[in-house]
Write a protein that holds these residues in place. Structure first.
Motif, PDB file in Angstrom:
ATOM      1  N   SER A   1       0.912   7.894   4.282  1.00 24.94           N
ATOM      2  CA  SER A   1       0.972   8.195   5.714  1.00 24.94           C
ATOM      3  C   SER A   1       0.235   7.158   6.549  1.00 24.94           C
ATOM      4  CB  SER A   1       0.392   9.592   5.974  1.00 24.94           C
ATOM      5  OG  SER A   1       1.153  10.580   5.323  1.00 24.94           O
ATOM      6  N   ILE A   2      -1.001   6.823   6.158  1.00 21.23           N
ATOM      7  CA  ILE A   2      -1.787   5.871   6.948  1.00 21.23           C
ATOM      8  C   ILE A   2      -1.100   4.517   6.991  1.00 21.23           C
ATOM      9  CG2 ILE A   2      -3.974   4.608   7.025  1.00 21.23           C
ATOM     10  CD1 ILE A   2      -5.280   7.160   5.846  1.00 21.23           C
ATOM     11  N   SER A   3      -0.564   4.082   5.855  1.00 18.44           N
ATOM     12  CA  SER A   3       0.172   2.812   5.833  1.00 18.44           C
ATOM     13  C   SER A   3       1.412   2.888   6.715  1.00 18.44           C
ATOM     14  CB  SER A   3       0.576   2.469   4.397  1.00 18.44           C
ATOM     15  OG  SER A   3      -0.537   2.415   3.541  1.00 18.44           O
ATOM     16  N   SER A   4       2.073   4.030   6.721  1.00 15.75           N
ATOM     17  CA  SER A   4       3.288   4.203   7.526  1.00 15.75           C
ATOM     18  C   SER A   4       2.987   4.182   9.020  1.00 15.75           C
ATOM     19  CB  SER A   4       3.989   5.516   7.152  1.00 15.75           C
ATOM     20  OG  SER A   4       4.364   5.522   5.792  1.00 15.75           O
TER      21      SER A   4
ATOM     22  N   GLY B   1       1.695  13.611  11.972  1.00 16.59           N
ATOM     23  CA  GLY B   1       1.211  13.493  10.603  1.00 16.59           C
ATOM     24  C   GLY B   1      -0.126  14.175  10.417  1.00 16.59           C
ATOM     25  N   ALA B   2      -1.016  14.040  11.392  1.00 17.43           N
ATOM     26  CA  ALA B   2      -2.331  14.681  11.306  1.00 17.43           C
ATOM     27  C   ALA B   2      -2.204  16.198  11.303  1.00 17.43           C
ATOM     28  CB  ALA B   2      -3.205  14.222  12.470  1.00 17.43           C
ATOM     29  N   ILE B   3      -1.289  16.710  12.127  1.00 15.66           N
ATOM     30  CA  ILE B   3      -1.085  18.159  12.178  1.00 15.66           C
ATOM     31  C   ILE B   3      -0.554  18.678  10.841  1.00 15.66           C
ATOM     32  CG2 ILE B   3       0.302  19.990  13.236  1.00 15.66           C
ATOM     33  CD1 ILE B   3       0.198  18.310  15.847  1.00 15.66           C
ATOM     34  N   SER B   4       0.472  18.018  10.311  1.00 12.30           N
ATOM     35  CA  SER B   4       1.052  18.472   9.039  1.00 12.30           C
ATOM     36  C   SER B   4       0.047  18.320   7.905  1.00 12.30           C
ATOM     37  CB  SER B   4       2.323  17.682   8.724  1.00 12.30           C
ATOM     38  OG  SER B   4       2.033  16.321   8.473  1.00 12.30           O
ATOM     39  N   SER B   5      -0.759  17.254   7.952  1.00 13.58           N
ATOM     40  CA  SER B   5      -1.776  17.042   6.921  1.00 13.58           C
ATOM     41  C   SER B   5      -2.834  18.141   6.959  1.00 13.58           C
ATOM     42  CB  SER B   5      -2.425  15.672   7.122  1.00 13.58           C
ATOM     43  OG  SER B   5      -3.434  15.445   6.172  1.00 13.58           O
ATOM     44  N   ALA B   6      -3.251  18.518   8.161  1.00 19.79           N
ATOM     45  CA  ALA B   6      -4.255  19.576   8.297  1.00 19.79           C
ATOM     46  C   ALA B   6      -3.725  20.913   7.786  1.00 19.79           C
ATOM     47  CB  ALA B   6      -4.678  19.694   9.767  1.00 19.79           C
ATOM     48  N   ILE B   7      -2.468  21.211   8.122  1.00 22.53           N
ATOM     49  CA  ILE B   7      -1.865  22.462   7.654  1.00 22.53           C
ATOM     50  C   ILE B   7      -1.765  22.461   6.128  1.00 22.53           C
ATOM     51  CG2 ILE B   7       0.248  23.851   7.668  1.00 22.53           C
ATOM     52  CD1 ILE B   7       0.723  22.839  10.540  1.00 22.53           C
ATOM     53  N   MET B   8      -1.330  21.328   5.561  1.00 22.74           N
ATOM     54  CA  MET B   8      -1.205  21.227   4.109  1.00 22.74           C
ATOM     55  C   MET B   8      -2.565  21.383   3.424  1.00 22.74           C
ATOM     56  SD  MET B   8       0.287  18.075   1.801  1.00 22.74           S
ATOM     57  CE  MET B   8      -0.980  16.954   2.419  1.00 22.74           C
TER      58      MET B   8
ATOM     59  N   ALA C   1       0.833  -1.207   0.000  1.00 25.29           N
ATOM     60  CA  ALA C   1       0.000   0.000   0.000  1.00 25.29           C
ATOM     61  C   ALA C   1       0.867   1.256   0.000  1.00 25.29           C
ATOM     62  CB  ALA C   1      -0.923  -0.006   1.214  1.00 25.29           C
ATOM     63  N   THR C   2       1.969   1.226   0.752  1.00 27.90           N
ATOM     64  CA  THR C   2       2.890   2.367   0.770  1.00 27.90           C
ATOM     65  C   THR C   2       3.546   2.553  -0.588  1.00 27.90           C
ATOM     66  OG1 THR C   2       3.361   1.791   3.080  1.00 27.90           O
ATOM     67  CG2 THR C   2       4.777   3.432   2.062  1.00 27.90           C
ATOM     68  N   VAL C   3       3.937   1.456  -1.222  1.00 26.93           N
ATOM     69  CA  VAL C   3       4.529   1.528  -2.563  1.00 26.93           C
ATOM     70  C   VAL C   3       3.511   2.086  -3.557  1.00 26.93           C
ATOM     71  CG1 VAL C   3       5.444   0.165  -4.483  1.00 26.93           C
ATOM     72  CG2 VAL C   3       6.174  -0.329  -2.146  1.00 26.93           C
TER      73      VAL C   3
END
Length: 495
Positions: free
Chosen positions: A149-152, A175-182, A124-126
């Motif tokens: 990200s979720i797979s990681s 990851g959630a914080i960076s995802s929200a900012i992005m 899934a990551t690949v």
């Protein structure tokens, strides 16, 4: 566009989507195979699943090399080209090597032994990395990053240890914080430009009509997700804890595959932004990020006592060096970054594998001090690790020197063209930091060969000769490509 035309475009796009379709089938097949093989012993299940996963990945690699339809796919959501194909091969090679190494060193008594579920999660990551290399739409970029990200997150917390669970939770939160900012930055970009397609002429034109400060703020918010995946300041905090918590194969894979895909999409985005002549400067913020990452990574690594955490801070510094070519914003810089990424693949994997093999002499302990005196007991592994450390510093006769020479040459060329003082500062400070990194990279060879073992001599633990050959072979590639860099550069030029 009429509905019939949209459906026709989707059908035509499938010809350029064969590797991704195959990986989707492979993911489902591995899940089914795991259920079918439940009655077998754990070792047999792992052998079957690892073999099947490697076969699926090799077939995906064949489909990539064979070539697919080039151009826009699925109504400009994706863009298939030779660059994407090259970065897909980097991701595939990293996945095959970590799976092979994990199977070669498999042992039932390992505390961080990965369960069978890690094979579909790796696929899934690949798949997410494949999609990210082709993404040219803000929506597809976000979804691809989230799949990775979720797979990681799951891969980090997959083993039954408290450290793994804590590392997975920290990874998820950051990851959630960076995802929200992005996502917030992307929504602002859409509001400003009226399009999600970064290749659309309207994207650059509409951005150029806004104040440079507004565009810079929105651009940096959008890049939060990319900085997170590349372990760049200020979104680097997760890296040491996750690398320390994750098993060696997972940490080694994290250090290569997501970064390779992110580097390419970052290059696509910076080239889609308005030209500096229109009042927008992306070089200075990126140069600042590179300087901060190189500095923090190197100085933090000086104080580490755990080998995996040292490699984590090393990866933060190396990510700073990696984007030096992107900061240059020229063709030479992008090619140098691709060369750096390709060589970093086998250098960093060799570092993880060799340290793991040497740690088996102390029951898997990865404290740096435990490496003392192992040079005489494991000379082949110790010499190979010394070569890898020299490559990470960037000294001859290793390709690490060639990679740093190319990215800094491109940066100097960009400085001469623009006169941007940030580029000059990055050039000087980056070279100085390469010298500072000597202190912690060469500390390992010093301990291996010039310090006695701190504990009483114990019998030498036999490690898999094939795993040893794999790790040593990766280390030798760093010398081979220093002597023959044109063999890799010519291959990169074809893409």
């Amino acid at each position: 566009m009429p509905l019939l035309s949209q459906l026709q475009d989707i059908l035509n796009s499938l010809g350029g989507f064969r590797p991704e379709l195959w990986l989707t089938i492979a993911f489902c097949s591995i899940l089914i195979a795991e259920l079918v093989l439940l009655r077998l012993k754990t070792a047999q299940v792992r052998l079957w699943l690892s073999s099947l996963t490697i076969v699926f990945l090799l077939i995906a690699g064949f489909l990539v090399i064979q070539g697919t339809r080039q151009g826009f796919l699925f109504l400009h959501l994706l863009f298939s080209d030779d660059q994407a194909a090259f970065y897909k091969l980097i991701v595939l090679l990293a996945a095959v090597l970590v799976i092979g190494y994990d199977q070669l060193t498999d042992s039932p008594d390992r505390k961080d032994r990965l369960p069978a579920e890690w094979y579909p999660l790796l696929l899934a990551t690949v798949l997410g990395s494949f999609l990210l290399t082709m993404s040219v739409n803000l929506l597809s970029i976000y979804l691809s990053l989230e799949l990775i990200s979720i797979s990681s997150y799951l891969l980090t917390a997959l083993t039954k240890t408290r450290k793994a669970v804590e590392g997975g939770i920290k990874y998820l939160l950051f990851g959630a914080i960076s995802s929200a900012i992005m996502l917030y930055g992307m929504s602002l970009l859409y509001g400003i430009t009226g399009t999600l397609d970064i290749t659309s002429p309207a994207f650059g034109i509409e951005l150029a009509r806004n104040e440079p400060l507004v565009v810079a703020a929105v651009g940096l918010l959008t890049m939060a997700g990319f900085l997170f995946k590349l372990s760049l300041v200020p979104f680097h905090v997760w890296t040491p804890d996750v690398y320390d918590a994750a098993p060696i194969p997972v940490a080694a894979f994290f250090s290569i595959a997501p970064k390779a895909a992110t580097v390419l999409v970052l290059m696509r985005i910076v080239t889609a932004l308005p030209d500096a002549a229109l009042g927008f400067d992306i070089q200075s913020p990126l140069a600042f990020v590179a300087i901060a990452s190189i500095t923090l990574g190197n100085f933090s690594a000086l104080w580490q006592t755990d080998a995996k955490r040292l490699l984590a801070y090393s990866s933060i510094a190396q990510a700073g060096f990696l984007i030096v070519g992107i900061v240059a914003l020229n063709k030479t810089g992008f090619e140098a970054t691709t060369f750096y990424m390709a060589t970093y693949l086998f250098i960093n994997l060799a570092a993880f594998f060799l340290i793991d093999l040497l740690s088996r002499q102390h029951n898997g302990r990865l404290a740096i001090a435990d490496l003392a005196g192992l040079g005489a007991r494991q000379p082949l592994l110790s010499i190979a690790l010394t070569v890898v450390m020299i490559a990470l510093v960037g000294l001859p006769p290793t390709v690490g020197f060639t990679a740093k020479l190319l990215v800094f040459s491109a940066l100097y060329e960009a400085f001469q063209a623009s006169g941007n003082k940030w580029l000059a500062l990055l050039f000087g400070w980056g070279l100085l930091n390469a010298v500072i990194s000597l202190a912690y990279y060469l500390k390992i060879p010093f301990l291996l060969f010039f310090r006695p073992s701190p504990v009483e001599e114990t019998p030498v633990v036999t490690v898999s000769p094939i795993a040893t050959g794999l790790a040593v072979g990766l280390a030798l590639l760093s010398v081979w490509f220093f002597l023959k860099p044109e063999s890799l550069l010519q291959w990169i030029a074809r893409f």
